[in-house]
Design a protein around this motif. Structure first.
Motif, mmCIF file in Angstrom:
data_model
loop_
_atom_site.group_PDB
_atom_site.id
_atom_site.type_symbol
_atom_site.label_atom_id
_atom_site.label_comp_id
_atom_site.label_asym_id
_atom_site.label_seq_id
_atom_site.Cartn_x
_atom_site.Cartn_y
_atom_site.Cartn_z
ATOM 1 N N VAL A 40 0.832 -1.202 0.000
ATOM 2 C CA VAL A 40 0.000 0.000 0.000
ATOM 3 C C VAL A 40 0.867 1.253 0.000
ATOM 4 C CG1 VAL A 40 -1.688 1.329 1.326
ATOM 5 C CG2 VAL A 40 -1.989 -1.130 1.053
ATOM 6 N N PHE A 41 1.979 1.210 0.729
ATOM 7 C CA PHE A 41 2.897 2.363 0.724
ATOM 8 C C PHE A 41 3.338 2.668 -0.706
ATOM 9 C CE2 PHE A 41 6.821 4.652 0.828
ATOM 10 C CZ PHE A 41 6.759 5.461 1.948
ATOM 11 N N LYS A 42 3.777 1.636 -1.411
ATOM 12 C CA LYS A 42 4.226 1.841 -2.789
ATOM 13 C C LYS A 42 3.101 2.397 -3.662
ATOM 14 C CE LYS A 42 7.879 -1.666 -2.977
ATOM 15 N NZ LYS A 42 8.340 -2.918 -3.642
ATOM 16 N N HIS A 43 1.900 1.879 -3.449
ATOM 17 C CA HIS A 43 0.754 2.343 -4.227
ATOM 18 C C HIS A 43 0.493 3.828 -3.997
ATOM 19 C CE1 HIS A 43 -3.288 2.626 -5.903
ATOM 20 N NE2 HIS A 43 -3.719 3.060 -4.727
ATOM 21 N N VAL A 44 0.474 4.254 -2.743
ATOM 22 C CA VAL A 44 0.177 5.649 -2.428
ATOM 23 C C VAL A 44 1.303 6.560 -2.921
ATOM 24 C CG1 VAL A 44 -0.297 7.308 -0.583
ATOM 25 C CG2 VAL A 44 -1.260 5.005 -0.459
ATOM 26 N N ALA A 45 2.554 6.125 -2.749
ATOM 27 C CA ALA A 45 3.690 6.931 -3.218
ATOM 28 C C ALA A 45 3.584 7.179 -4.723
ATOM 29 C CB ALA A 45 5.005 6.237 -2.877
ATOM 30 N N GLY A 46 3.228 6.144 -5.463
ATOM 31 C CA GLY A 46 3.053 6.315 -6.900
ATOM 32 C C GLY A 46 1.864 7.194 -7.228
ATOM 33 N N MET A 47 0.797 7.056 -6.447
ATOM 34 C CA MET A 47 -0.429 7.804 -6.687
ATOM 35 C C MET A 47 -0.207 9.309 -6.533
ATOM 36 S SD MET A 47 -4.107 7.161 -4.812
ATOM 37 C CE MET A 47 -3.518 7.719 -3.198
ATOM 38 N N VAL A 48 0.649 9.728 -5.583
ATOM 39 C CA VAL A 48 0.891 11.157 -5.364
ATOM 40 C C VAL A 48 2.081 11.653 -6.182
ATOM 41 C CG1 VAL A 48 -0.084 11.073 -3.047
ATOM 42 C CG2 VAL A 48 2.384 10.803 -3.339
ATOM 43 N N GLY A 49 2.632 10.794 -7.048
ATOM 44 C CA GLY A 49 3.715 11.219 -7.920
ATOM 45 C C GLY A 49 5.086 11.189 -7.294
ATOM 46 N N ARG A 50 5.261 10.362 -6.232
ATOM 47 C CA ARG A 50 6.566 10.256 -5.578
ATOM 48 C C ARG A 50 6.945 8.771 -5.454
ATOM 49 N NH1 ARG A 50 6.316 14.338 -0.447
ATOM 50 N NH2 ARG A 50 8.578 14.196 -0.662
ATOM 51 N N PRO A 51 7.133 8.075 -6.581
ATOM 52 C CA PRO A 51 7.334 6.628 -6.540
ATOM 53 C C PRO A 51 8.588 6.168 -5.811
ATOM 54 C CG PRO A 51 7.812 7.496 -8.729
ATOM 55 C CD PRO A 51 7.161 8.603 -7.958
ATOM 56 N N GLY A 52 9.597 7.024 -5.742
ATOM 57 C CA GLY A 52 10.834 6.647 -5.055
ATOM 58 C C GLY A 52 10.910 7.127 -3.624
ATOM 59 N N MET A 53 9.806 7.654 -3.079
ATOM 60 C CA MET A 53 9.806 8.191 -1.721
ATOM 61 C C MET A 53 10.218 7.126 -0.718
ATOM 62 S SD MET A 53 6.729 10.151 0.281
ATOM 63 C CE MET A 53 7.099 11.244 1.658
ATOM 64 N N PRO A 54 11.136 7.446 0.202
ATOM 65 C CA PRO A 54 11.593 6.442 1.160
ATOM 66 C C PRO A 54 10.540 6.097 2.207
ATOM 67 C CG PRO A 54 12.717 8.537 1.518
ATOM 68 C CD PRO A 54 11.922 8.692 0.275
ATOM 69 N N HIS A 55 10.491 4.816 2.543
ATOM 70 C CA HIS A 55 9.548 4.242 3.497
ATOM 71 C C HIS A 55 10.310 3.901 4.766
ATOM 72 C CE1 HIS A 55 6.604 0.594 4.291
ATOM 73 N NE2 HIS A 55 6.616 1.477 5.276
ATOM 74 N N HIS A 56 9.824 4.363 5.904
ATOM 75 C CA HIS A 56 10.407 4.026 7.207
ATOM 76 C C HIS A 56 9.495 2.996 7.860
ATOM 77 C CE1 HIS A 56 12.802 4.701 10.838
ATOM 78 N NE2 HIS A 56 11.678 4.817 11.522
ATOM 79 N N GLY A 57 9.923 1.739 7.912
ATOM 80 C CA GLY A 57 9.042 0.674 8.433
ATOM 81 C C GLY A 57 9.833 -0.600 8.677
ATOM 82 N N ILE A 58 9.213 -1.745 9.031
ATOM 83 C CA ILE A 58 7.803 -2.021 8.845
ATOM 84 C C ILE A 58 7.143 -2.041 10.225
ATOM 85 C CG2 ILE A 58 6.136 -3.641 7.868
ATOM 86 C CD1 ILE A 58 8.467 -4.901 6.294
ATOM 87 N N ASN A 59 6.329 -1.041 10.526
ATOM 88 C CA ASN A 59 5.805 -0.887 11.882
ATOM 89 C C ASN A 59 4.805 -1.960 12.282
ATOM 90 O OD1 ASN A 59 7.208 1.467 12.722
ATOM 91 N ND2 ASN A 59 5.943 2.685 11.362
ATOM 92 N N ILE A 60 4.108 -2.525 11.307
ATOM 93 C CA ILE A 60 3.095 -3.521 11.635
ATOM 94 C C ILE A 60 3.725 -4.824 12.104
ATOM 95 C CG2 ILE A 60 2.932 -4.537 9.338
ATOM 96 C CD1 ILE A 60 -0.049 -3.710 11.625
ATOM 97 N N SER A 61 5.001 -5.039 11.792
ATOM 98 C CA SER A 61 5.682 -6.294 12.117
ATOM 99 C C SER A 61 6.196 -6.253 13.549
ATOM 100 C CB SER A 61 6.839 -6.539 11.145
ATOM 101 O OG SER A 61 7.519 -7.723 11.469
#
Length: 456
Positions: free
Chosen positions: A186-207
């Motif tokens: 979902v992170f990748k999907h949203v990053a692409g949706m807002v035009g920032r496909p390479g935006m860095p992700h700080h995670g994985i918090n759910i794990s």
């Protein structure tokens, strides 16, 4: 630094180090070790300043922290052994710590650099709610509210509440694996949706355990920030070492964190500054961190914006920044929530303290203590980014003056728990913009800070 070269050495020391009971480690190594070291180095905070002005005192904290860590070590709960390095080894490893790290890719990549207390370069604004729970239906809108902000350079997303495909998530089960995959996807999907496909992700918090992280970590970019926590104080287990090993073997960016417990084994302010500094050094030298993180929390208020916690952050991280190239990160946890001026005043004070301590990355702000469902919006992350950029334009004396004014504005609200409103009441769902109420508060506090001399 290629962490693979040191990985096996850390693992072997966790299996072959000195045998100690956990109780003895807590009492003899941590509790008594700290009290001995603060006496030897005469560590005593004698000021009401939020921003530390005494460089010599910070140097003493630095040397005390290294000597304490060499004597204490890190405890492995699964083997009952201490991962221990000599003071000389620790100092040698500190010299190998990376002085910069690239997060993200392409036009969305950002550079984190080792900063000094008077650095004119701003730290990274890792805007996000840092694991705040949220209902699944608001996961994408909340992430979008952060990622659409130009001043949010990387993102630490919320955590899905408790469900995956309608079922309750249970740790160390296939459901945790599915949830971890879902968050990264979902992170990748949203990053692409807002035009920032390479935006860095700080995670994985759910794990929560290692099983989710090891399963889904490879889905992240190698230049994403892969984070995991160690156990307070200065402990780990095989689950934690598994995450460390996985990140190192993937040659990914490692961002572990350690959260000392104020008033616990680490004691009060005097010993807390040494412990906090030592734990960041341990993350760098033992846990092979690219960036060393923390979220010091007050035990009564569950925030990082009380006077004692701000002072501890200011001293400990200045000790690191003026003596090493270790990259550091603090996740800012506030009592105030969206649609409260308290959250914004807390952000001013905490961000000025962190910036002037030489911290290289600030996460958050995590409002409503990170415990209230959906209490997070992108607007406070925008505000944090603006304060970061303004902070490097003023001197330490002016920053202290403004931080104190902001602190006076919210200090009496800390125990009142002004948690504010959830995202769906603070933002207009049709366009994902702040409501007039929340935007007006933002504008009022920003103008007030400008009047104090903060060049936002």
């Amino acid at each position: 630094m290629n962490n693979k070269a040191r990985l096996n050495d850390v693992i072997q020391r966790s299996m072959n180090g000195p045998i100690v009971s956990e109780q003895d480690f807590d009492m003899q190594h941590v509790y008594k070790g700290l009290r001995k070291i603060i006496k030897k180095y005469e560590i005593s905070v004698q000021t009401d300043n939020l921003i530390n002005m005494d460089k010599e005192f910070a140097d003493r904290v630095w040397n005390a922290a290294i000597e304490f860590l060499a004597g204490c070590g890190v405890y492995s709960k699964d083997t009952g052994r201490v991962i221990q390095y000599t003071e000389r080894e620790i100092r040698d490893f500190i010299k190998l710590a990376p002085s910069q790290t690239i997060y993200g890719s392409g036009r969305d990549a950002v550079l984190e650099v080792a900063r000094t207390p008077d650095d004119i370069r701003p730290c990274i604004n890792n805007g996000g709610s840092v694991g705040t729970p949220c209902p699944n239906e608001y996961f994408i809108p909340i992430m979008t509210s952060y990622m659409q902000e130009p001043l949010v350079e990387m993102h630490c997303p919320t955590t899905n509440l408790t469900t995956i495909y309608g079922g309750e998530i249970r740790t160390r089960t296939p459901l945790e694996i599915m949830a971890a995959w879902e968050v990264v996807s979902v992170f990748k999907h949203v990053a692409g949706m807002v035009g920032r496909p390479g935006m860095p992700h700080h995670g994985i918090n759910i794990s929560v355990s290692d099983i989710g992280h090891l399963s889904a970590g490879h889905l992240m970019q190698k230049t994403d920030s892969q984070c995991y926590g160690i156990i307070s104080e200065l402990k780990c287990d095989n689950s934690i070492l598994n995450k460390m090993t996985h990140i190192a073997l993937c040659d990914a960016v490692s961002s572990p964190y350690a959260n000392p417990v104020y008033g616990g084994m680490g004691g009060g302010l005097d010993s807390q500054v040494v412990l906090l500094c030592a734990e960041m050094i341990a993350l760098s030298t033992v846990f092979l961190a690219s960036t060393c993180g923390s979220t010091p929390i007050h035990p009564a208020y569950f925030c990082s914006t009380s006077k004692e916690i701000l002072q501890a952050i200011g001293i400990a991280f200045q000790a690191i920044s003026q003596n090493s190239n270790i990259l550091t990160r603090v996740a800012q946890t506030m009592v105030g929530g969206p649609c409260t001026k308290t959250l914004l005043y807390e952000t001013i004070a905490a961000t000025l303290v962190g910036t002037k301590a030489g911290i290289s990355q600030l996460d958050g702000p995590r409002g409503s203590t990170g415990a209230i469902e959906g209490a997070c919006t992108g607007l406070e992350a925008r505000f944090q980014g603006e304060v970061i950029r303004a902070a490097v334009k003023i001197g330490r004396g002016k920053a202290e003056e403004i931080a104190q004014k902001a602190f006076e504005k919210y200090k009496d609200d800390i125990d009142k728990k002004p948690y504010g409103k959830p995202f769906w009441e603070a933002y207009v769902m049709e366009n994902l913009h702040p409501t007039d109420e929340w935007q007006a508060m933002y504008d009022d506090v920003k103008n007030e800070a400008i009047g104090w001399g903060l060049p936002m």
